[in-house]
Design an enzyme around this catalytic site. Structure first.
Site, PDB file in Angstrom:
ATOM      1  N   GLU A  72       1.502  -6.263  -5.595  1.00 15.28           N
ATOM      2  CA  GLU A  72       2.053  -7.625  -5.434  1.00 15.28           C
ATOM      3  C   GLU A  72       3.301  -7.839  -6.315  1.00 15.28           C
ATOM      4  O   GLU A  72       4.231  -8.454  -5.686  1.00 15.28           O
ATOM      5  CB  GLU A  72       1.073  -8.676  -5.398  1.00 15.28           C
ATOM      6  CG  GLU A  72       0.081  -8.638  -4.450  1.00 15.28           C
ATOM      7  CD  GLU A  72      -1.184  -7.568  -4.705  1.00 15.28           C
ATOM      8  OE1 GLU A  72      -1.923  -7.343  -3.767  1.00 15.28           O
ATOM      9  OE2 GLU A  72      -1.188  -7.007  -5.718  1.00 15.28           O
ATOM     10  N   ARG A 281      -6.461   5.651  -6.954  1.00 11.88           N
ATOM     11  CA  ARG A 281      -6.213   4.162  -6.783  1.00 11.88           C
ATOM     12  C   ARG A 281      -6.360   3.460  -8.240  1.00 11.88           C
ATOM     13  O   ARG A 281      -5.916   2.531  -8.606  1.00 11.88           O
ATOM     14  CB  ARG A 281      -6.605   3.707  -5.660  1.00 11.88           C
ATOM     15  CG  ARG A 281      -6.624   2.026  -5.339  1.00 11.88           C
ATOM     16  CD  ARG A 281      -5.058   1.692  -5.380  1.00 11.88           C
ATOM     17  NE  ARG A 281      -4.855   0.297  -5.135  1.00 11.88           N
ATOM     18  CZ  ARG A 281      -3.723  -0.472  -5.163  1.00 11.88           C
ATOM     19  NH1 ARG A 281      -2.599   0.125  -5.247  1.00 11.88           N
ATOM     20  NH2 ARG A 281      -3.679  -1.798  -4.723  1.00 11.88           N
ATOM     21  N   ASN A 345       0.329   2.104   0.761  1.00 14.83           N
ATOM     22  CA  ASN A 345       1.741   2.058   1.321  1.00 14.83           C
ATOM     23  C   ASN A 345       2.364   3.320   1.599  1.00 14.83           C
ATOM     24  O   ASN A 345       2.795   4.132   0.638  1.00 14.83           O
ATOM     25  CB  ASN A 345       2.549   1.420   0.241  1.00 14.83           C
ATOM     26  CG  ASN A 345       3.897   0.709   0.870  1.00 14.83           C
ATOM     27  OD1 ASN A 345       4.223   1.257   2.210  1.00 14.83           O
ATOM     28  ND2 ASN A 345       4.753  -0.153   0.237  1.00 14.83           N
ATOM     29  N   PRO A 346       2.626   3.812   2.857  1.00 18.93           N
ATOM     30  CA  PRO A 346       3.318   4.948   3.001  1.00 18.93           C
ATOM     31  C   PRO A 346       4.710   5.009   2.950  1.00 18.93           C
ATOM     32  O   PRO A 346       5.507   6.028   3.222  1.00 18.93           O
ATOM     33  CB  PRO A 346       2.826   5.304   4.525  1.00 18.93           C
ATOM     34  CG  PRO A 346       2.838   3.811   5.144  1.00 18.93           C
ATOM     35  CD  PRO A 346       2.379   2.863   4.063  1.00 18.93           C
TER      36      PRO A 346
END
Length: 434
Positions: A72, A281, A345-346
């Site tokens: 974010e 992650r 996110n690709p």
């Protein structure tokens, strides 16, 4: 006659009041039953005073931007850059996580007047924070929708925005079970500025009036484009073993590393000197990821922070370097997608024109379907398919085709942060601090 979304929101104040009463009862019970002590331990005392709404030396009358964590903050950075160019008002950025603040310092040093930790969503903490900050506007990024904060912002008539808003099908299904309450929560936003038409449709189906929602695009694209020139590919050039390929699996979740390692072993049958970098992650899982390679005597895996000669798999145990690693890779895999997490996110690896593989769970990034159709990304369902995609990515003709497809895709994007700020600016321009 079918009621409009606006009518539904206006005619269900009882559900909102009842829901808020239950919410406040629950959260106060949590804090009264030891929750505060647990949270103090969880955050190791970091920012506790601010999390309790006790701010000192904060500039009042500014724009308060809230971004929960790293992803974010990246989206917020592009909006804040545009904001900084056009307003003299103070800009505050709040996060929940320490990693979010670390990322903010990297991306926004000198562009925000103060970084703070967001107050917990308890009435007295929120009141104290708003009394200190007295914001001219409040901007929440992506999925942040805390009922107490939004309720008090609305009561104080402070313009409030959801920026880069997203609502996946899974999240919509969860919120729909308590739709009257969440309609009330979302009604507290002055405007919802969302990424894609899919997000608009989900918010609208939940009951938000369409006139409150504007599709502005994905601010994270702008943030990544801002960072592109500064990507440090050369920093990681020594990860290669000579001219052999380098693969990066980014933002992986539990249950995905085994599939990635299996795919890598297949690729190594044709490219025995290849290397793999896995970026969990959650970096605290790094040792568990290293352990996932232990059953294979043909592979030597270790933490990136302590690599020795002869390694095959490096597991990253720090944050903030994935973007640069993608820049150095021949092909990538984006995690959170072989397990039902909605995907990561690709766009990050695709920005460098490399083949980007992902699993079928990409509901948080609906534009992935267009990326697949254009040949920018590829959906895989397991190790064998991932190995095939990675192997094909090394072919010069395939590499060039992906590079061209990526360029064409990104030519259609950009400008979301400027469109987002354009909407917010109209409300901030003549607003005085409360």
């Amino acid at each position: 006659m079918r009621r409009s979304n606006k009518d539904r929101m206006d005619q269900e104040p009882w559900a909102w009041r009842a829901g808020m009463a239950a919410y406040r009862l629950g959260i106060n019970a949590f804090f009264g039953a030891g929750g505060l002590s647990w949270l103090r331990r969880k955050y190791r005392g970091i920012g506790i005073e601010e999390r309790m709404g006790r701010f000192s030396d904060v500039p009042a009358g500014g724009v308060w931007v809230h971004a929960v964590s790293v992803g974010e903050v990246q989206s917020a950075s592009a909006v804040i850059r545009r904001m900084r160019e056009e307003t003299a008002r103070p800009i505050l950025l709040s996060t929940v996580t320490t990693t979010g603040q670390d990322m903010a310092r990297r991306l926004l040093d000198g562009r925000v007047d103060r970084m703070i930790y967001s107050p917990w969503d308890v009435g007295r903490y929120v009141r104290s924070a708003l009394d200190a900050v007295r914001p001219a506007a409040y901007v929440a990024m992506e999925t942040e929708r805390w009922p107490e904060m939004l309720s008090q912002l609305k009561a104080r008539r402070i313009p409030t925005f959801l920026a880069n808003g997203r609502l996946s099908s899974e999240s919509f299904a969860r919120l729909r079970r308590e739709a009257p309450f969440w309609r009330g929560v979302l009604s507290c936003f002055t405007r919802l500025l969302v990424r894609f038409e899919e997000d608009l449709e989900n918010f609208s189906a939940l009951g938000v009036p369409r006139e409150k929602i504007t599709v502005t695009g994905d601010c994270k694209v702008d943030a990544l484009l801002d960072r592109l020139d500064g990507a440090r590919k050369e920093v990681w050039s020594d990860l290669r073993r000579g001219s052999a390929p380098l693969f990066v699996a980014g933002s992986t979740h539990q249950g995905e590393e085994e599939a990635v390692i299996s795919a890598f072993r297949i690729v190594r049958q044709r490219h025995p000197e290849a290397r793999l970098v896995i970026v969990p992650r959650h970096p605290e899982r790094a040792l568990l990821v290293v352990a996932a390679a232990l059953p294979y005597p043909d592979l030597k895996a270790d933490l990136l922070s302590r690599l020795s000669d002869g390694w095959d798999i490096a597991v990253v145990d720090r944050i903030g370097i994935l973007f640069d690693l993608y820049a150095a890779a021949d092909a990538a895999f984006v995690g959170g997608s072989l397990v039902p997490k909605g995907g990561q996110n690709p766009i990050e690896p695709a920005l460098f024109g490399i083949t980007t593989a992902h699993g079928p769970s990409m509901t948080d990034f609906p534009d992935t379907k267009r990326m697949d159709a254009l040949g920018v990304a590829r959906c895989v369902h397991g190790p064998q398919e991932l190995a095939s995609v990675w192997t094909a990515a090394l072919d010069p003709a395939t590499r060039e085709a992906v590079r061209q497809a990526s360029r064409a895709y990104f030519d259609t994007l950009g400008g979301a942060s400027a469109r987002t700020w354009e909407v917010i600016r109209e409300y901030v321009k003549d607003v005085k601090a409360q």
